[in-house]
Design an enzyme around this catalytic site. Sequence first.
Site, PDB file in Angstrom:
ATOM      1  N   LYS A  38       0.838  -1.198   0.000  1.00  0.00           N
ATOM      2  CA  LYS A  38       0.000   0.000   0.000  1.00  0.00           C
ATOM      3  C   LYS A  38       0.877   1.254   0.000  1.00  0.00           C
ATOM      4  CE  LYS A  38      -1.833  -1.517   3.755  1.00  0.00           C
ATOM      5  NZ  LYS A  38      -2.643  -1.797   4.962  1.00  0.00           N
TER       6      LYS A  38
ATOM      7  N   THR B 214      -8.312   9.169   9.036  1.00  0.00           N
ATOM      8  CA  THR B 214      -8.036   7.930   8.315  1.00  0.00           C
ATOM      9  C   THR B 214      -7.737   6.765   9.255  1.00  0.00           C
ATOM     10  OG1 THR B 214      -5.707   8.605   8.131  1.00  0.00           O
ATOM     11  CG2 THR B 214      -7.168   9.136   6.274  1.00  0.00           C
TER      12      THR B 214
END
Length: 263
Positions: A175, A207
């Site tokens: 990621k 987040t």
Amino acid sequence: MPIPPRVLTVAGSDSGGGAGIQADLKTMLALGVHGMSVLTAVTAQNSRGVQGAWQLPADAVRAQFRSVVDDIGVQAVKTGMLASAELVETVAELLTGLDAPVVVDPVGISKHGDPLLAASALESLRTKLLPVATVATPNLDEVAWLTGVRVATEADLRRAADAVLSYGPAWALVKGGHLDGAEAVDLLTDGTEEHWLRAPRHDNRHTHGTGCTLASAVAAELAKGSGVPEAVTAAKDYVTGAIAAGFALGGGIGPVDHGWRFR
């Protein structure tokens, strides 16, 4: 009524509800599967960080797993916070030979920088757990911790993925959300084929729980019968929407919105 696909999360509890078991189960509900859980640890956690963590005994983890798998069955498993070498090895042993895909989120530290896995567990994670993974989903900090490879540019993602694959997972999803740029870029590969996943980068600091959410979404899609590239693509779309809809809680980093598709 038809029985929905069943997905098991093996992870720690986040008392603030943004990550961990709580995020996993919310994601699974949002994606139409039946979520079940094996609790590995309890954390005192909020938007500002982790104030305390207590791991469960290996026997408690083993009993939860056997209770669910032997009676209800699973179509996919996701692992998250495992806290110690003993728990990593216990979970790896339980997963060996299981006839279901396994998504390993190699959780080492929290969004706030708090340690969630003992340093002594690193070798067990590499040699015991990653080899049973269908998909491993490290972020860039976790890649560096696992492999020593540091990613500074998009071009480095290939080298990082190869290093993760060397420990045995069938697929590596590296990621790249921590890289700079207008897009959040991830690389999915099994060493032969590559899939570059791109999404707009949203200007939202809330987040908390993104890693847990993405891994759980991948597991949910695999349980529904998707292949790995299709499952990861759908999971990326889901988590991108959840990040865009993230909201403030408390005085720190708020969570992504797991129910954004219901709004």
